[in-house]
Enzyme design. Structure first.
Site, PDB file in Angstrom:
ATOM      1  N   ASP A  97     -50.529  -1.413 -21.425  1.00  0.00           N
ATOM      2  CA  ASP A  97     -51.348  -0.328 -20.687  1.00  0.00           C
ATOM      3  C   ASP A  97     -50.834   1.130 -20.777  1.00  0.00           C
ATOM      4  OD1 ASP A  97     -48.718  -0.804 -19.658  1.00  0.00           O
ATOM      5  OD2 ASP A  97     -49.326  -0.920 -17.561  1.00  0.00           O
ATOM      6  N   ASP A 150     -43.667  -1.340 -24.678  1.00  0.00           N
ATOM      7  CA  ASP A 150     -45.062  -1.956 -23.768  1.00  0.00           C
ATOM      8  C   ASP A 150     -45.604  -3.256 -23.829  1.00  0.00           C
ATOM      9  OD1 ASP A 150     -47.384  -1.999 -22.250  1.00  0.00           O
ATOM     10  OD2 ASP A 150     -48.490  -0.619 -23.343  1.00  0.00           O
ATOM     11  N   HIS A 185     -31.752  10.890 -20.567  1.00  0.00           N
ATOM     12  CA  HIS A 185     -33.177  11.362 -20.326  1.00  0.00           C
ATOM     13  C   HIS A 185     -33.457  12.570 -19.483  1.00  0.00           C
ATOM     14  CE1 HIS A 185     -31.155   9.933 -16.723  1.00  0.00           C
ATOM     15  NE2 HIS A 185     -32.110  10.340 -15.859  1.00  0.00           N
ATOM     16  N   ASP A 186     -32.255  13.415 -19.360  1.00  0.00           N
ATOM     17  CA  ASP A 186     -32.284  14.669 -18.779  1.00  0.00           C
ATOM     18  C   ASP A 186     -32.104  15.860 -19.759  1.00  0.00           C
ATOM     19  OD1 ASP A 186     -32.639  13.550 -16.228  1.00  0.00           O
ATOM     20  OD2 ASP A 186     -30.391  13.481 -16.053  1.00  0.00           O
ATOM     21  N   ASP A 190     -26.406   7.594  -9.789  1.00  0.00           N
ATOM     22  CA  ASP A 190     -27.088   8.919  -9.997  1.00  0.00           C
ATOM     23  C   ASP A 190     -26.579  10.093  -9.231  1.00  0.00           C
ATOM     24  OD1 ASP A 190     -29.507  10.009 -11.038  1.00  0.00           O
ATOM     25  OD2 ASP A 190     -30.133  10.480  -8.771  1.00  0.00           O
ATOM     26  N   ASP A 221     -29.490   1.661 -12.601  1.00  0.00           N
ATOM     27  CA  ASP A 221     -29.328   2.987 -11.885  1.00  0.00           C
ATOM     28  C   ASP A 221     -29.286   2.735 -10.267  1.00  0.00           C
ATOM     29  OD1 ASP A 221     -29.211   5.835 -11.940  1.00  0.00           O
ATOM     30  OD2 ASP A 221     -30.612   5.584 -14.073  1.00  0.00           O
ATOM     31  N   ASP A 247     -42.294  -1.669 -20.031  1.00  0.00           N
ATOM     32  CA  ASP A 247     -42.071  -2.689 -18.930  1.00  0.00           C
ATOM     33  C   ASP A 247     -40.886  -3.600 -19.419  1.00  0.00           C
ATOM     34  OD1 ASP A 247     -43.365  -4.407 -20.945  1.00  0.00           O
ATOM     35  OD2 ASP A 247     -45.503  -3.466 -20.134  1.00  0.00           O
ATOM     36  N   GLU A 276     -22.831   9.772 -12.724  1.00  0.00           N
ATOM     37  CA  GLU A 276     -23.386  10.731 -13.456  1.00  0.00           C
ATOM     38  C   GLU A 276     -22.753  11.948 -13.013  1.00  0.00           C
ATOM     39  OE1 GLU A 276     -27.230  13.445 -13.813  1.00  0.00           O
ATOM     40  OE2 GLU A 276     -26.960  12.199 -12.186  1.00  0.00           O
TER      41      GLU A 276
END
Ligand code: NOJ
Length: 571
Positions: A26, A22, A335-336, A200, A99, A30, A278
């Site tokens: 915030d 970050d 990430h899954d 994806d 992605d 990013d 994927e």
């Protein structure tokens, strides 16, 4: 090194932009944060990044519900920031793939907003609208994220189809205008210089237009429950067949291969672009050169236990099943999915097991995809407060546990957290500073940081430690880069009946350089007969001195030892 494409040689690194770094302060990662870490990635030896969705999105599915395919989410930066990141990555010889979410958009995407506005809107047919049947949905299909795959829209009195959340309506790929618009998106990013796409949910793009009911013998939540508690292989296979029956009209329809060929032809006009799907279905390699360049070896990632026999069987099945010309692709997490250490750690030998997993990725034949944080041994964070859940899947499963299975609240929260994906998406742990250096002190990160950042699970501490997991990854990635046999060599299993050791050769044909890779995946010292009448020189080892030469016919390996030997010519 034989002529290989960049995507065959590179070690890929998956970045979940919200959680990586970050820069704006915030609490949300990013693009500028990523840019500032390019030196770190370069030093690690990373040569390609897969960036999870960075597009504007209402974030129901945390970016996989895209509201604008040709822009950057404001919290991540601007198109100019993106270009800067891309150019600076390229300057360091790091490629960037994006992605690409083809199957569905967000319900907030202007295309869907138009489509739902009236039955005769020109974009009506861009999505899949149907009348209901017997005062219910058009058929009994499930959404893979729970409930019916159909959502009633009172405004026009019809149902729309969604394979994922109801906020992710499926595009109608049988409409040529959809294809045209999406191919324009592909060109938009390729014109800016991106190096490829991770596609994806590629298998879900088409569904059977006749909408036949599926005939699985159990309901989806019951299936999921059984799947997650299945302990033996036979039961898992039985359940997998049921799942295939359940989704057979919604996944992997033959038409998708024609589309992949068209997409391949399009990207090929831009040069060496890579498409990685994927999916684990080898059919997406097409004839080896006309569909996807890479298909993930998910069966290895999903193996409940990592044993030599499991890896050997996996390699035999995958390498043996690929069309000639196709290139393998291995990964241990994303990430899954639960993080590798949380899945395979036994509480006693966790670091050793993490090294084995890393060594597999970096020595098996194929392009490795690492998941951010894996290199420092990040673990799942199981949230214990429902209010902290970000992933709707976790909340859905909490409800299922409560309502369908009568699980008490506290236990249902834990099960929801395990089922959901927040666990593996927590902020990258950069240092022992507050918030693990992900965002400034006093700022609340979008997901809690795993508290183990204070116990050495962070980049700064591990960079200083020659024996850390990070140093191990770094050394092995660098060895791989300078060892053609480890990148391009064939895979030849040895000692195939060993229950403890995985031993194989990576050899460049014919009679080219070769390496022997040996991993003792057990906690006992062992002796393994390779039958190889050769001498080798140690290139890399967790236990042996480097450069030592020895007869390779028989090896003694310490518990969890990983050793790579260069075969001596003419020996
Ligand atoms: C697969 C992605 O990896 C996952 O995160 C997402 O929820 C679904 N596809 C839907 O896009």
């Amino acid at each position: 090194m034989p002529e290989l494409k960049w995507w065959q040689k590179a070690v890929f690194y998956q970045i979940y932009p919200r959680s990586f770094a970050d820069a704006s302060g915030d609490g949300i990662g990013d693009l500028e944060g990523i840019r500032r870490q390019l030196d770190y990635l370069q030093d690690l030896g990373i040569e390609a990044i897969w960036l999870c969705p960075h597009y504007p999105s209402p974030l129901v599915d945390w970016g996989y519900d895209v509201a604008d395919y040709t822009d950057v989410a404001p919290e991540y930066g601007t198109l100019a920031d993106f270009q800067r990141l891309l150019d600076e990555a390229h300057r360091r010889n790091i490629r960037v793939i994006l992605d690409l979410v083809l199957n569905h958009t967000s319900d907030q995407h202007p295309w869907f907003q138009e489509s739902r506005s009236s039955r005769d809107n020109p974009k009506r047919d861009w999505y899949i609208w149907r009348d209901g049947k017997d005062s219910g949905p058009p058929n009994n299909w499930y959404s893979v994220f729970g409930g019916s795959a159909w959502e009633y829209d009172p405004r026009t009195g019809q149902y729309y189809y969604h394979f994922f959340f109801k906020e992710q309506p499926d595009l109608n790929w049988r409409n040529p205008e959809v294809k045209r618009a999406m191919f324009d998106v592909v060109r938009f990013w390729l014109d800016r210089g991106v190096d490829g796409f991770r596609l994806d949910a590629v298998g879900t793009i088409f569904e059977d237009p006749m909408l036949p009911d599926q005939r699985a013998p159990i309901r989806y939540p019951e299936w999921l429950k059984a799947w997650h508690s299945a302990s033996d292989e036979a039961e898992r296979e039985r359940l997998w067949r049921i799942r295939q029956e359940m989704f057979r009209y919604q996944e992997d329809l033959p038409e998708v291969h024609d589309l992949m060929q068209e997409l391949r032809a399009l990207v090929d006009t831009y040069g060496d672009i890579v498409l990685v799907g994927e999916t684990e279905d080898l059919a997406y390699y097409g004839h080896g050169n006309d569909e996807l360049h890479l298909v993930f070896n998910f069966p290895l990632m999903k193996a409940p236990r990592l044993t030599p026999a499991v890896v050997r069987a996996n390699q035999q099945e995958r390498l043996g099943g690929m069309p000639s010309g196709a290139w393998p692709c291995n990964t241990m997490g994303n990430h899954d999915f639960s993080r590798v250490l949380s899945r395979y750690g036994d509480g006693q030998h966790d670091m050793e097991i993490a090294r084995i997993a890393a060594a597999l990725m970096l020595t098996l034949r194929g392009t490795p995809f690492l998941y951010y944080g894996e290199e420092i041994g990040m673990r799942d964070l199981i949230l214990t407060d429902l209010a902290q859940f970000k992933d709707p899947l976790g909340r859905w499963w909490y409800q299922v546990e409560r309502e369908l299975f009568g699980t008490p609240h506290e236990e249902a929260v834990i099960r929801g957290a395990r089922f959901g994906r927040d666990k593996c998406r927590t902020p990258m742990q950069w240092s022992p500073a507050p918030n693990a250096g992900f965002c400034p002190p006093g700022v609340q990160p979008w997901l809690p940081v795993h508290p183990n950042y204070m116990e050495g699970v962070n980049v700064a501490d591990q960079l200083e430690d020659a024996w850390s997991l990070l140093s191990f990854y770094r050394r092995l990635i660098h060895l791989r880069q300078r060892t053609p046999a480890l990148v391009a060599g064939d895979y030849l299993p040895l000692a195939e009946d060993s229950e403890e050791a995985l031993v194989f050769l990576r050899a460049l044909p014919p009679n080219g350089p070769a390496c022997l890779v040996a991993m003792n995946m057990s906690d006992r010292p062992i002796r393994v007969v390779t039958g190889l009448r050769k001498w080798g020189r140690c290139m890399f080892s967790t236990h042996r001195p480097e450069r030592r030469e020895e007869d390779l016919r028989e090896l003694r390996l310490a518990p969890f030892e990983i050793t790579i030997m260069e075969l001596k010519e003419n020996s």
